[in-house]
Scaffold this motif. Structure first.
Motif, PDB file in Angstrom:
ATOM      1  N   GLN A  46      86.621  94.793  51.319  1.00  0.00           N
ATOM      2  CA  GLN A  46      86.364  96.403  51.222  1.00  0.00           C
ATOM      3  C   GLN A  46      85.848  96.950  49.845  1.00  0.00           C
ATOM      4  OE1 GLN A  46      85.836  98.976  53.349  1.00  0.00           O
ATOM      5  NE2 GLN A  46      87.800  98.715  54.286  1.00  0.00           N
ATOM      6  N   ALA A  47      86.380  96.092  48.872  1.00  0.00           N
ATOM      7  CA  ALA A  47      86.124  96.570  47.625  1.00  0.00           C
ATOM      8  C   ALA A  47      84.509  96.208  47.140  1.00  0.00           C
ATOM      9  CB  ALA A  47      86.906  95.773  46.339  1.00  0.00           C
ATOM     10  N   LEU A  48      84.081  95.075  47.631  1.00  0.00           N
ATOM     11  CA  LEU A  48      82.538  94.866  47.428  1.00  0.00           C
ATOM     12  C   LEU A  48      81.782  95.741  48.183  1.00  0.00           C
ATOM     13  CD1 LEU A  48      80.432  92.454  46.848  1.00  0.00           C
ATOM     14  CD2 LEU A  48      81.067  91.480  49.024  1.00  0.00           C
ATOM     15  N   LEU A  49      82.225  96.179  49.253  1.00  0.00           N
ATOM     16  CA  LEU A  49      81.084  97.322  49.905  1.00  0.00           C
ATOM     17  C   LEU A  49      81.427  98.673  49.174  1.00  0.00           C
ATOM     18  CD1 LEU A  49      82.569  96.561  53.634  1.00  0.00           C
ATOM     19  CD2 LEU A  49      79.991  96.077  52.734  1.00  0.00           C
ATOM     20  N   MET A  50      82.736  98.785  48.722  1.00  0.00           N
ATOM     21  CA  MET A  50      82.740 100.146  48.200  1.00  0.00           C
ATOM     22  C   MET A  50      82.145 100.336  46.865  1.00  0.00           C
ATOM     23  SD  MET A  50      86.952 100.968  48.874  1.00  0.00           S
ATOM     24  CE  MET A  50      86.914 102.467  47.681  1.00  0.00           C
ATOM     25  N   ILE A  51      81.944  99.132  46.040  1.00  0.00           N
ATOM     26  CA  ILE A  51      80.949  99.063  44.848  1.00  0.00           C
ATOM     27  C   ILE A  51      79.692  99.335  45.124  1.00  0.00           C
ATOM     28  CG2 ILE A  51      80.146  97.398  43.081  1.00  0.00           C
ATOM     29  CD1 ILE A  51      83.174  96.096  43.120  1.00  0.00           C
ATOM     30  N   MET A  52      79.271  98.667  46.370  1.00  0.00           N
ATOM     31  CA  MET A  52      77.937  99.229  46.808  1.00  0.00           C
ATOM     32  C   MET A  52      77.481 100.526  47.290  1.00  0.00           C
ATOM     33  SD  MET A  52      75.889  96.739  49.544  1.00  0.00           S
ATOM     34  CE  MET A  52      76.740  97.442  50.888  1.00  0.00           C
ATOM     35  N   SER A 101      85.932  98.849  60.327  1.00  0.00           N
ATOM     36  CA  SER A 101      86.256  97.850  61.525  1.00  0.00           C
ATOM     37  C   SER A 101      86.725  96.653  60.989  1.00  0.00           C
ATOM     38  CB  SER A 101      84.671  97.723  62.105  1.00  0.00           C
ATOM     39  OG  SER A 101      83.934  97.058  61.282  1.00  0.00           O
ATOM     40  N   LEU A 102      86.846  96.154  59.670  1.00  0.00           N
ATOM     41  CA  LEU A 102      87.251  94.907  59.369  1.00  0.00           C
ATOM     42  C   LEU A 102      88.638  94.370  60.020  1.00  0.00           C
ATOM     43  CD1 LEU A 102      86.510  95.329  55.353  1.00  0.00           C
ATOM     44  CD2 LEU A 102      85.015  94.357  57.125  1.00  0.00           C
ATOM     45  N   GLY A 103      89.457  95.319  60.031  1.00  0.00           N
ATOM     46  CA  GLY A 103      90.593  95.127  60.759  1.00  0.00           C
ATOM     47  C   GLY A 103      90.631  94.559  62.157  1.00  0.00           C
ATOM     48  N   ALA A 104      89.816  95.293  63.106  1.00  0.00           N
ATOM     49  CA  ALA A 104      89.284  94.912  64.477  1.00  0.00           C
ATOM     50  C   ALA A 104      88.784  93.513  64.546  1.00  0.00           C
ATOM     51  CB  ALA A 104      88.473  96.025  64.919  1.00  0.00           C
ATOM     52  N   ILE A 105      87.736  93.207  63.345  1.00  0.00           N
ATOM     53  CA  ILE A 105      86.896  92.016  63.253  1.00  0.00           C
ATOM     54  C   ILE A 105      87.995  90.898  63.043  1.00  0.00           C
ATOM     55  CG2 ILE A 105      85.550  90.745  61.865  1.00  0.00           C
ATOM     56  CD1 ILE A 105      83.846  93.286  61.392  1.00  0.00           C
ATOM     57  N   PHE A 158      81.624  83.775  63.741  1.00  0.00           N
ATOM     58  CA  PHE A 158      81.547  85.187  64.393  1.00  0.00           C
ATOM     59  C   PHE A 158      81.894  86.405  63.553  1.00  0.00           C
ATOM     60  CE2 PHE A 158      82.648  82.674  68.458  1.00  0.00           C
ATOM     61  CZ  PHE A 158      81.530  83.051  69.177  1.00  0.00           C
ATOM     62  N   GLY A 159      82.670  86.133  62.627  1.00  0.00           N
ATOM     63  CA  GLY A 159      82.945  87.263  61.702  1.00  0.00           C
ATOM     64  C   GLY A 159      81.749  87.824  60.994  1.00  0.00           C
ATOM     65  N   VAL A 160      80.891  86.606  60.239  1.00  0.00           N
ATOM     66  CA  VAL A 160      79.742  86.802  59.816  1.00  0.00           C
ATOM     67  C   VAL A 160      78.711  87.513  60.699  1.00  0.00           C
ATOM     68  CG1 VAL A 160      77.664  85.804  58.794  1.00  0.00           C
ATOM     69  CG2 VAL A 160      80.069  84.796  58.297  1.00  0.00           C
ATOM     70  N   LEU A 161      78.578  87.186  62.048  1.00  0.00           N
ATOM     71  CA  LEU A 161      77.800  87.809  62.970  1.00  0.00           C
ATOM     72  C   LEU A 161      78.153  89.199  63.131  1.00  0.00           C
ATOM     73  CD1 LEU A 161      75.663  87.751  64.999  1.00  0.00           C
ATOM     74  CD2 LEU A 161      77.228  86.919  66.669  1.00  0.00           C
ATOM     75  N   PHE A 162      79.447  89.519  63.330  1.00  0.00           N
ATOM     76  CA  PHE A 162      79.990  91.008  63.229  1.00  0.00           C
ATOM     77  C   PHE A 162      79.504  91.688  62.122  1.00  0.00           C
ATOM     78  CE2 PHE A 162      83.383  89.258  66.301  1.00  0.00           C
ATOM     79  CZ  PHE A 162      82.551  89.191  67.292  1.00  0.00           C
ATOM     80  N   GLY A 163      79.850  91.269  61.057  1.00  0.00           N
ATOM     81  CA  GLY A 163      79.082  91.889  59.750  1.00  0.00           C
ATOM     82  C   GLY A 163      77.714  92.067  59.926  1.00  0.00           C
ATOM     83  N   PHE A 208      77.950  93.353  54.134  1.00  0.00           N
ATOM     84  CA  PHE A 208      78.332  93.475  55.219  1.00  0.00           C
ATOM     85  C   PHE A 208      78.862  91.913  55.903  1.00  0.00           C
ATOM     86  CE2 PHE A 208      77.114  97.858  55.129  1.00  0.00           C
ATOM     87  CZ  PHE A 208      78.370  98.389  55.648  1.00  0.00           C
ATOM     88  N   MET A 209      77.990  90.982  55.750  1.00  0.00           N
ATOM     89  CA  MET A 209      78.027  89.752  56.375  1.00  0.00           C
ATOM     90  C   MET A 209      79.386  89.082  55.663  1.00  0.00           C
ATOM     91  SD  MET A 209      74.382  88.737  57.038  1.00  0.00           S
ATOM     92  CE  MET A 209      74.682  87.008  57.439  1.00  0.00           C
ATOM     93  N   ILE A 210      79.175  89.363  54.271  1.00  0.00           N
ATOM     94  CA  ILE A 210      80.489  88.695  53.306  1.00  0.00           C
ATOM     95  C   ILE A 210      81.775  89.457  53.961  1.00  0.00           C
ATOM     96  CG2 ILE A 210      81.366  88.497  51.388  1.00  0.00           C
ATOM     97  CD1 ILE A 210      78.363  88.189  50.123  1.00  0.00           C
ATOM     98  N   ALA A 211      81.654  90.499  53.983  1.00  0.00           N
ATOM     99  CA  ALA A 211      82.985  91.296  54.481  1.00  0.00           C
ATOM    100  C   ALA A 211      83.432  90.966  55.907  1.00  0.00           C
ATOM    101  CB  ALA A 211      82.681  92.891  54.506  1.00  0.00           C
ATOM    102  N   GLY A 212      82.515  90.787  56.743  1.00  0.00           N
ATOM    103  CA  GLY A 212      82.959  90.176  57.960  1.00  0.00           C
ATOM    104  C   GLY A 212      83.324  88.744  57.993  1.00  0.00           C
ATOM    105  N   PHE A 213      82.980  87.995  56.869  1.00  0.00           N
ATOM    106  CA  PHE A 213      83.529  86.513  56.755  1.00  0.00           C
ATOM    107  C   PHE A 213      85.072  86.865  56.468  1.00  0.00           C
ATOM    108  CE2 PHE A 213      84.744  83.120  53.993  1.00  0.00           C
ATOM    109  CZ  PHE A 213      84.362  82.140  54.486  1.00  0.00           C
ATOM    110  N   CYS A 214      85.295  87.557  55.254  1.00  0.00           N
ATOM    111  CA  CYS A 214      86.539  87.887  54.704  1.00  0.00           C
ATOM    112  C   CYS A 214      87.672  88.310  55.944  1.00  0.00           C
ATOM    113  CB  CYS A 214      86.584  88.625  53.564  1.00  0.00           C
ATOM    114  SG  CYS A 214      85.407  88.109  52.121  1.00  0.00           S
TER     115      CYS A 214
END
Length: 344
Positions: free
Chosen positions: A83-89, A95-99, A128-133, A241-247
């Motif tokens: 989330q911090a990575l995305l917020m810096i951007m 949707s990260l919890g749902a992913i 799959f997480g990367v794909l959802f991201g 977003f892909m990195i966030a999905g991975f995390c």
């Protein structure tokens, strides 16, 4: 030689006096530099809250409770880093919890119902997480949609798929071979926390020492200016977003390994603390400011507060009230402070 008040003072003594004065001047400068560091305040807050918690409850500093705190922080911490990575951007992903929950369920199906190798299933779920991201990133980038609105909708999609697949029932019988990833302890530290620290170190290097990281901060400061500088805005945004999905998927799979079951409820309480922790740690809601380390420290502050509430025997409902209040206060403080800085 030099005369002072009728006496002769050697130049060596004058030089030593000047050096001593200069050293005395350096002390306040170093202190000022320390407190001008954005991380100094949040670290100081964590230390104060930690020390206060030690006095408030005799059970807080016990080894067993420290394991609980660090293990809980590990799962929320992975999502906070994302989330911090995305917020810096300058973006958000609700949707990260749902992913994380959906990837955990998919991993459970692969391991239990399909009988696949647990580590193969683990790796596939990370993909799959990367794909959802990627899906989230493309919706925001290609269609030009607001990330907050898009990810609220996608959270409903991922959560809905989770319930459709499981019918609301947990998938039990996760193989013990991956259990050490969620339950294990390395040098007295829970494995999920060790993995979180490794993830934090890697992404900190990426954001602070590479062109990609500089591009992320540039997007957070001004997307238009980043485009004028020739920065590939779309690719950077999608990659984040892909990195966030991975995390998120990593946190979900580690929770499955921890529980020994793939529960549909995994990840439901991760999103709000990830936003609050990032803001408390100095990440601006408007983008371009903050660090992943600060976000983790902010998440640790929330984790310690929640733990001391549990030790006091406060009802779970009040824990939700406190968590929500922390989110509101953190965002409000950030908005007020940014407005003041802008005015100055």
């Amino acid at each position: 030689m030099s005369r002072a008040g009728g006496t002769v003072v050697p130049q060596v003594e004058l030089g030593q006096a000047e050096v001593a004065r200069e050293k005395r001047r350096l002390v306040p400068r170093r202190v000022a530099r320390l407190f001008s560091n954005p991380l100094a305040g949040v670290f100081a807050a964590l230390v104060l809250i930690f020390v206060a918690s030690c006095f408030l409850s005799p059970y807080f500093l016990t080894p067993f409770n420290m394991l609980i705190v660090s293990r809980a922080l590990a799962f929320v911490g992975m999502v906070t880093i994302a989330q911090a990575l995305l917020m810096i951007m300058g973006e958000l992903d609700l949707s990260l919890g749902a992913i994380g929950g959906l990837c955990g369920v998919l991993g459970g199906i692969m391991m239990v119902e399909l009988g696949w190798d647990p580590f193969l299933a683990f790796g596939l779920c990370l993909l799959f997480g990367v794909l959802f991201g990627l899906v989230n990133g493309l919706l925001v980038t290609v269609l030009g949609l607001n990330s907050l609105v898009v990810t609220i909708g996608m959270a409903g999609v991922y959560s809905g798929l989770n319930l459709v697949i499981t019918r609301g029932l947990a998938i039990t019988g996760i193989p013990d071979s991956i259990g050490f990833l969620g339950k294990g302890v390395y040098l007295g530290v829970p494995m999920p926390f060790v993995i979180t620290l490794v993830l934090l170190a890697l992404l900190t290097v990426v954001t602070q020492k590479t062109p990609f990281g500089r591009y992320v901060y540039a997007l957070g400061n001004s997307t238009a200016a980043a485009r004028m500088l020739g920065i590939p805005v779309g690719r950077i945004r999608v990659a984040c977003f892909m990195i966030a999905g991975f995390c998120a998927s990593l946190a979900g799979m580690l929770m499955v390994a921890r529980l020994g079951t793939a529960q549909p409820s995994i990840g439901e309480i991760w999103v709000m603390p990830s936003i609050a922790g990032s803001v408390i740690g100095g990440v601006a809601t408007t983008g371009g400011i903050g660090s992943l380390l600060g976000a983790i420290v902010g998440a640790a502050i929330i984790g310690v507060i929640q733990n001391i509430i549990v030790l006091f025997g406060v009802a779970p409902y009040w824990q939700s009230v406190v968590s929500g209040a922390i989110v509101v206060l953190a965002i409000s403080f950030d908005a007020v402070s940014r407005r003041y800085i802008k005015k100055e």
